[in-house]
Design a protein around this motif. Structure first.
Motif, PDB file in Angstrom:
ATOM      1  N   ARG A 188       0.831  -1.206   0.000  1.00 48.07           N
ATOM      2  CA  ARG A 188       0.000   0.000   0.000  1.00 48.07           C
ATOM      3  C   ARG A 188       0.868   1.260   0.000  1.00 48.07           C
ATOM      4  NH1 ARG A 188      -5.434   1.455   3.412  1.00 48.07           N
ATOM      5  NH2 ARG A 188      -5.465   3.643   2.830  1.00 48.07           N
ATOM      6  N   ALA A 189       1.962   1.240   0.753  1.00 48.29           N
ATOM      7  CA  ALA A 189       2.854   2.402   0.775  1.00 48.29           C
ATOM      8  C   ALA A 189       3.441   2.674  -0.608  1.00 48.29           C
ATOM      9  CB  ALA A 189       3.969   2.196   1.797  1.00 48.29           C
ATOM     10  N   VAL A 190       3.795   1.612  -1.323  1.00 48.61           N
ATOM     11  CA  VAL A 190       4.305   1.771  -2.685  1.00 48.61           C
ATOM     12  C   VAL A 190       3.229   2.391  -3.573  1.00 48.61           C
ATOM     13  CG1 VAL A 190       5.054   0.524  -4.752  1.00 48.61           C
ATOM     14  CG2 VAL A 190       6.029  -0.059  -2.522  1.00 48.61           C
ATOM     15  N   LEU A 191       2.021   1.854  -3.485  1.00 46.12           N
ATOM     16  CA  LEU A 191       0.929   2.370  -4.309  1.00 46.12           C
ATOM     17  C   LEU A 191       0.620   3.826  -3.960  1.00 46.12           C
ATOM     18  CD1 LEU A 191      -1.244   2.033  -6.438  1.00 46.12           C
ATOM     19  CD2 LEU A 191      -2.713   1.019  -4.683  1.00 46.12           C
ATOM     20  N   GLU A 192       0.553   4.142  -2.671  1.00 52.15           N
ATOM     21  CA  GLU A 192       0.270   5.524  -2.280  1.00 52.15           C
ATOM     22  C   GLU A 192       1.364   6.472  -2.769  1.00 52.15           C
ATOM     23  OE1 GLU A 192      -0.433   5.145   1.940  1.00 52.15           O
ATOM     24  OE2 GLU A 192      -2.582   4.873   1.618  1.00 52.15           O
ATOM     25  N   SER A 193       2.615   6.021  -2.750  1.00 52.16           N
ATOM     26  CA  SER A 193       3.717   6.847  -3.256  1.00 52.16           C
ATOM     27  C   SER A 193       3.596   7.065  -4.761  1.00 52.16           C
ATOM     28  CB  SER A 193       5.062   6.188  -2.940  1.00 52.16           C
ATOM     29  OG  SER A 193       5.278   6.182  -1.549  1.00 52.16           O
ATOM     30  N   ALA A 194       3.145   6.032  -5.472  1.00 52.80           N
ATOM     31  CA  ALA A 194       2.955   6.161  -6.918  1.00 52.80           C
ATOM     32  C   ALA A 194       1.760   7.059  -7.245  1.00 52.80           C
ATOM     33  CB  ALA A 194       2.764   4.780  -7.546  1.00 52.80           C
ATOM     34  N   LEU A 195       0.751   7.055  -6.394  1.00 53.69           N
ATOM     35  CA  LEU A 195      -0.444   7.866  -6.634  1.00 53.69           C
ATOM     36  C   LEU A 195      -0.247   9.328  -6.248  1.00 53.69           C
ATOM     37  CD1 LEU A 195      -3.178   5.426  -5.244  1.00 53.69           C
ATOM     38  CD2 LEU A 195      -2.746   5.973  -7.654  1.00 53.69           C
ATOM     39  N   ALA A 196       0.582   9.591  -5.247  1.00 56.32           N
ATOM     40  CA  ALA A 196       0.740  10.947  -4.705  1.00 56.32           C
ATOM     41  C   ALA A 196       1.048  12.010  -5.760  1.00 56.32           C
ATOM     42  CB  ALA A 196       1.799  10.950  -3.601  1.00 56.32           C
ATOM     43  N   PRO A 197       1.959  11.765  -6.704  1.00 55.07           N
ATOM     44  CA  PRO A 197       2.229  12.800  -7.701  1.00 55.07           C
ATOM     45  C   PRO A 197       1.009  13.136  -8.574  1.00 55.07           C
ATOM     46  CG  PRO A 197       3.981  11.156  -7.721  1.00 55.07           C
ATOM     47  CD  PRO A 197       2.886  10.629  -6.848  1.00 55.07           C
TER      48      PRO A 197
ATOM     49  N   SER B  94      -5.821   9.964  -3.712  1.00 54.09           N
ATOM     50  CA  SER B  94      -5.616   9.120  -2.542  1.00 54.09           C
ATOM     51  C   SER B  94      -5.875   7.655  -2.886  1.00 54.09           C
ATOM     52  CB  SER B  94      -6.568   9.544  -1.413  1.00 54.09           C
ATOM     53  OG  SER B  94      -7.910   9.182  -1.728  1.00 54.09           O
ATOM     54  N   PHE B  95      -5.445   6.788  -2.003  1.00 54.53           N
ATOM     55  CA  PHE B  95      -5.675   5.355  -2.174  1.00 54.53           C
ATOM     56  C   PHE B  95      -7.174   5.075  -2.279  1.00 54.53           C
ATOM     57  CE2 PHE B  95      -6.316   1.128  -0.203  1.00 54.53           C
ATOM     58  CZ  PHE B  95      -5.647   0.361  -1.147  1.00 54.53           C
ATOM     59  N   GLN B  96      -7.952   5.650  -1.378  1.00 53.54           N
ATOM     60  CA  GLN B  96      -9.405   5.410  -1.392  1.00 53.54           C
ATOM     61  C   GLN B  96     -10.038   5.955  -2.671  1.00 53.54           C
ATOM     62  OE1 GLN B  96     -11.462   5.434   2.349  1.00 53.54           O
ATOM     63  NE2 GLN B  96     -13.152   6.607   1.485  1.00 53.54           N
ATOM     64  N   GLN B  97      -9.576   7.082  -3.161  1.00 52.71           N
ATOM     65  CA  GLN B  97     -10.084   7.603  -4.424  1.00 52.71           C
ATOM     66  C   GLN B  97      -9.751   6.652  -5.568  1.00 52.71           C
ATOM     67  OE1 GLN B  97      -8.120  11.422  -4.322  1.00 52.71           O
ATOM     68  NE2 GLN B  97     -10.037  12.499  -3.862  1.00 52.71           N
ATOM     69  N   SER B  98      -8.548   6.083  -5.564  1.00 58.35           N
ATOM     70  CA  SER B  98      -8.173   5.174  -6.650  1.00 58.35           C
ATOM     71  C   SER B  98      -9.004   3.898  -6.621  1.00 58.35           C
ATOM     72  CB  SER B  98      -6.678   4.852  -6.602  1.00 58.35           C
ATOM     73  OG  SER B  98      -6.362   3.973  -5.546  1.00 58.35           O
ATOM     74  N   VAL B  99      -9.291   3.394  -5.435  1.00 61.48           N
ATOM     75  CA  VAL B  99     -10.122   2.192  -5.313  1.00 61.48           C
ATOM     76  C   VAL B  99     -11.537   2.486  -5.820  1.00 61.48           C
ATOM     77  CG1 VAL B  99     -11.178   0.579  -3.663  1.00 61.48           C
ATOM     78  CG2 VAL B  99      -8.759   1.198  -3.439  1.00 61.48           C
ATOM     79  N   THR B 100     -12.072   3.624  -5.451  1.00 61.02           N
ATOM     80  CA  THR B 100     -13.422   4.010  -5.867  1.00 61.02           C
ATOM     81  C   THR B 100     -13.478   4.219  -7.378  1.00 61.02           C
ATOM     82  OG1 THR B 100     -13.707   5.098  -3.719  1.00 61.02           O
ATOM     83  CG2 THR B 100     -15.303   5.643  -5.442  1.00 61.02           C
TER      84      THR B 100
ATOM     85  N   PHE C 137      -7.690   9.393 -16.605  1.00 60.33           N
ATOM     86  CA  PHE C 137      -6.911   9.452 -15.374  1.00 60.33           C
ATOM     87  C   PHE C 137      -6.665   8.052 -14.826  1.00 60.33           C
ATOM     88  CE2 PHE C 137      -6.308  10.017 -10.795  1.00 60.33           C
ATOM     89  CZ  PHE C 137      -5.266  10.926 -10.808  1.00 60.33           C
ATOM     90  N   TYR C 138      -7.696   7.221 -14.845  1.00 59.91           N
ATOM     91  CA  TYR C 138      -7.554   5.840 -14.383  1.00 59.91           C
ATOM     92  C   TYR C 138      -6.521   5.097 -15.233  1.00 59.91           C
ATOM     93  CZ  TYR C 138      -8.504   0.983 -13.340  1.00 59.91           C
ATOM     94  OH  TYR C 138      -8.352  -0.334 -12.997  1.00 59.91           O
ATOM     95  N   ALA C 139      -6.557   5.297 -16.533  1.00 62.78           N
ATOM     96  CA  ALA C 139      -5.579   4.661 -17.424  1.00 62.78           C
ATOM     97  C   ALA C 139      -4.162   5.153 -17.103  1.00 62.78           C
ATOM     98  CB  ALA C 139      -5.926   4.951 -18.884  1.00 62.78           C
ATOM     99  N   ARG C 140      -4.040   6.430 -16.806  1.00 59.44           N
ATOM    100  CA  ARG C 140      -2.719   6.999 -16.500  1.00 59.44           C
ATOM    101  C   ARG C 140      -2.158   6.443 -15.191  1.00 59.44           C
ATOM    102  NH1 ARG C 140      -2.254  12.727 -14.884  1.00 59.44           N
ATOM    103  NH2 ARG C 140      -4.295  12.839 -15.847  1.00 59.44           N
ATOM    104  N   ILE C 141      -2.984   6.382 -14.143  1.00 55.74           N
ATOM    105  CA  ILE C 141      -2.460   5.852 -12.879  1.00 55.74           C
ATOM    106  C   ILE C 141      -2.230   4.341 -12.983  1.00 55.74           C
ATOM    107  CG2 ILE C 141      -3.288   7.725 -11.420  1.00 55.74           C
ATOM    108  CD1 ILE C 141      -5.565   5.929 -10.477  1.00 55.74           C
ATOM    109  N   SER C 142      -3.022   3.657 -13.780  1.00 55.62           N
ATOM    110  CA  SER C 142      -2.796   2.223 -14.000  1.00 55.62           C
ATOM    111  C   SER C 142      -1.474   1.996 -14.713  1.00 55.62           C
ATOM    112  CB  SER C 142      -3.947   1.614 -14.803  1.00 55.62           C
ATOM    113  OG  SER C 142      -5.144   1.653 -14.063  1.00 55.62           O
TER     114      SER C 142
END
Length: 148
Positions: A21-30, A34-40, A101-106
């Motif tokens: 989760r820490a890795v994912l949150e670090s990748a999402l931060a830029p 948030s993690f919860q936003q990405s899951v939703t 945006f989802y495609a970009r973070i994926s």
């Protein structure tokens, strides 16, 4: 140097979860998400079409064990960002901006995930998947009992 495998149990599961989760949150931060936003957002992105707010709330509360009101707030945040949009009657759809945006973070997280899972055999992944699914099922049952 020989590494002894730790005994499988709650601590090992928790350490793997929090490290991932820490890795994912670090990748999402830029990307400012948030993690919860990405899951939703993922739930809306993989749906066959517009979904009810209850579908998103149930999916996120079930996965993250968070409060329903928090998820409703997250949905509103994603609407404010233009990633989700209300659709009549009482549905929510992912917007083109949300899909992009989802495609970009994926695309950002896929190589990281690939590196983390590299060298783990399909057989080991299948066993781990079955064991973790069973643990999740049992923990969910215990949580339901404690929540009554």
């Amino acid at each position: 140097m020989t590494t002894t495998a730790p005994t499988f149990g709650p601590r090992v599961i928790a350490l793997a979860h929090y490290a991932s989760r820490a890795v994912l949150e670090s990748a999402l931060a830029p990307h400012g998400v948030s993690f919860q936003q990405s899951v939703t957002l993922r739930l809306a992105a993989v749906a066959d079409g517009p979904v009810t707010p209850a579908h998103l709330v149930d999916g996120v509360t079930g996965a993250l064990k968070v409060d329903e009101a928090d998820v409703r707030g997250t949905i509103e945040e994603l609407i404010s960002l233009g990633f989700l949009a209300p659709e009549e009657p009482s549905l929510i759809r992912i917007t083109d901006a949300g899909r992009e945006f989802y495609a970009r973070i994926s695309a950002t997280t896929a190589p990281v995930t690939a590196r983390i899972y590299a060298g783990i055999s399909d057989e080991d992944r299948a066993v781990a998947g079955r064991v973790l699914a069973l643990i999740t099922e049992r923990a969910d049952a215990e949580l339901a009992t404690l929540s009554r």
